[in-house]
Design a protein around this motif. Structure first.
Motif, PDB file in Angstrom:
ATOM      1  N   UNK A  42       0.880  -1.131  -0.143  1.00 41.81           N
ATOM      2  CA  UNK A  42       0.134  -0.152  -0.193  1.00 41.81           C
ATOM      3  C   UNK A  42       0.757   1.223  -0.698  1.00 41.81           C
ATOM      4  N   UNK A  43       1.528   1.587   1.080  1.00 39.28           N
ATOM      5  CA  UNK A  43       2.418   2.318   1.096  1.00 39.28           C
ATOM      6  C   UNK A  43       3.463   2.554  -0.738  1.00 39.28           C
ATOM      7  N   UNK A  44       3.461   1.409  -0.794  1.00 38.46           N
ATOM      8  CA  UNK A  44       4.423   1.665  -2.674  1.00 38.46           C
ATOM      9  C   UNK A  44       3.424   2.285  -3.317  1.00 38.46           C
ATOM     10  N   UNK A  45       2.294   1.632  -3.399  1.00 43.90           N
ATOM     11  CA  UNK A  45       1.493   2.125  -4.218  1.00 43.90           C
ATOM     12  C   UNK A  45       1.301   3.665  -4.054  1.00 43.90           C
ATOM     13  N   UNK A  46       0.876   4.490  -3.065  1.00 40.01           N
ATOM     14  CA  UNK A  46       0.591   5.295  -2.688  1.00 40.01           C
ATOM     15  C   UNK A  46       2.082   6.529  -3.069  1.00 40.01           C
ATOM     16  N   UNK A  47       3.012   5.843  -3.092  1.00 42.75           N
ATOM     17  CA  UNK A  47       4.395   6.573  -3.325  1.00 42.75           C
ATOM     18  C   UNK A  47       3.929   6.634  -5.033  1.00 42.75           C
ATOM     19  N   UNK A  48       3.736   5.644  -5.207  1.00 46.11           N
ATOM     20  CA  UNK A  48       3.735   6.224  -7.114  1.00 46.11           C
ATOM     21  C   UNK A  48       2.757   6.932  -7.207  1.00 46.11           C
ATOM     22  N   UNK A  49       1.697   7.030  -6.828  1.00 49.62           N
ATOM     23  CA  UNK A  49       0.559   7.718  -6.849  1.00 49.62           C
ATOM     24  C   UNK A  49       0.420   9.492  -6.718  1.00 49.62           C
ATOM     25  N   UNK A  50       1.442   9.470  -5.924  1.00 53.42           N
ATOM     26  CA  UNK A  50       2.227  10.701  -5.653  1.00 53.42           C
ATOM     27  C   UNK A  50       2.761  11.510  -6.574  1.00 53.42           C
ATOM     28  N   UNK A  51       3.601  10.802  -6.317  1.00 53.83           N
ATOM     29  CA  UNK A  51       4.780  10.500  -7.758  1.00 53.83           C
ATOM     30  C   UNK A  51       4.119  11.511  -8.773  1.00 53.83           C
ATOM     31  N   UNK A  52       3.093  10.794  -9.697  1.00 54.66           N
ATOM     32  CA  UNK A  52       1.903  10.396 -10.654  1.00 54.66           C
ATOM     33  C   UNK A  52       1.114  11.850 -10.380  1.00 54.66           C
ATOM     34  N   UNK A  53       0.797  11.673  -9.664  1.00 55.49           N
ATOM     35  CA  UNK A  53       0.355  13.404  -8.980  1.00 55.49           C
ATOM     36  C   UNK A  53       1.017  14.345  -9.976  1.00 55.49           C
ATOM     37  N   UNK A  54       2.501  14.465  -8.846  1.00 56.43           N
ATOM     38  CA  UNK A  54       3.177  15.239  -8.583  1.00 56.43           C
ATOM     39  C   UNK A  54       3.669  16.068  -9.808  1.00 56.43           C
ATOM     40  N   UNK A  55       3.825  14.314 -11.428  1.00 55.05           N
ATOM     41  CA  UNK A  55       3.922  14.892 -12.481  1.00 55.05           C
ATOM     42  C   UNK A  55       2.765  15.441 -12.874  1.00 55.05           C
ATOM     43  N   UNK A  66       1.252  17.057 -11.914  1.00 58.54           N
ATOM     44  CA  UNK A  66       0.547  18.806 -12.023  1.00 58.54           C
ATOM     45  C   UNK A  66       1.883  20.051 -12.553  1.00 58.54           C
ATOM     46  N   UNK A  67       2.920  19.343 -12.425  1.00 63.01           N
ATOM     47  CA  UNK A  67       4.290  19.595 -13.527  1.00 63.01           C
ATOM     48  C   UNK A  67       3.581  19.937 -14.705  1.00 63.01           C
ATOM     49  N   UNK A  68       3.181  19.364 -15.333  1.00 62.64           N
ATOM     50  CA  UNK A  68       2.994  19.700 -16.411  1.00 62.64           C
ATOM     51  C   UNK A  68       1.158  20.000 -17.222  1.00 62.64           C
ATOM     52  N   UNK A  69       0.634  19.739 -16.307  1.00 67.00           N
ATOM     53  CA  UNK A  69      -0.528  20.454 -16.552  1.00 67.00           C
ATOM     54  C   UNK A  69      -1.130  21.917 -15.911  1.00 67.00           C
ATOM     55  N   UNK A  70       0.098  22.269 -14.159  1.00 69.28           N
ATOM     56  CA  UNK A  70      -0.473  23.312 -13.463  1.00 69.28           C
ATOM     57  C   UNK A  70      -1.787  23.332 -12.521  1.00 69.28           C
TER      58      UNK A  70
END
Length: 138
Positions: free
Chosen positions: A117-130, A132-136
């Motif tokens: 669950x921790x690994x999935x949550x961290x990957x989701x966070x990383x994708x969310x940050x990407x 945000x960086x792409x779309x703003x």
């Protein structure tokens, strides 16, 4: 540009796949808790990662962007693969020669689920940050 091909993502992906494989190994141990002569197995991964990261005497590694470039260092991330280890030396029950401790396996199963669950949550966070960086926007 490769957004998800960096070392951090590959380590997280490898840990996620290992947690999934570990779930199968622990489930197999639990399913065979009453099987005569069954020996429990475990998937070793974190120790191998720690050993790999402890090698500080590695030289700089180069990234080949063209097939004619000269390789520097290993050329890959050097991520180890998980190893399946079977414990042949112990027995929990002298009559069946089985070495599965059901309580310990259930605890390992719960710990592994939390890690997954921790690994999935961290990957989701990383994708969310990407995103945000792409779309703003969130």
């Amino acid at each position: 540009m490769k957004l998800v091909n960096n070392a951090s993502f590959q380590r997280m992906e490898s840990a996620l796949f290992t947690a999934e494989a570990r779930q199968r190994v622990i489930s197999n141990n639990i399913a065979n808790a009453e099987t005569p002569n069954f020996k429990r197995s475990e998937l070793v991964f974190e120790d191998l990662i720690a050993q790999q990261m402890g090698k500080s005497n590695e030289k700089i590694q180069g990234n080949r962007t063209h097939e004619k470039h000269i390789s520097i260092g290993k050329g890959n991330l050097g991520l180890p693969t998980a190893k399946l280890v079977t414990d042949q030396s112990t027995s929990m029950n002298n009559t069946t020669k089985n070495n599965v401790d059901l309580d310990a396996e259930m605890a390992l199963l719960a710990k592994n689920q939390l890690n997954y669950n921790l690994y999935v949550q961290q990957l989701n966070h990383d994708f969310s940050m990407m995103r945000i960086a792409i779309t703003g926007a969130k």
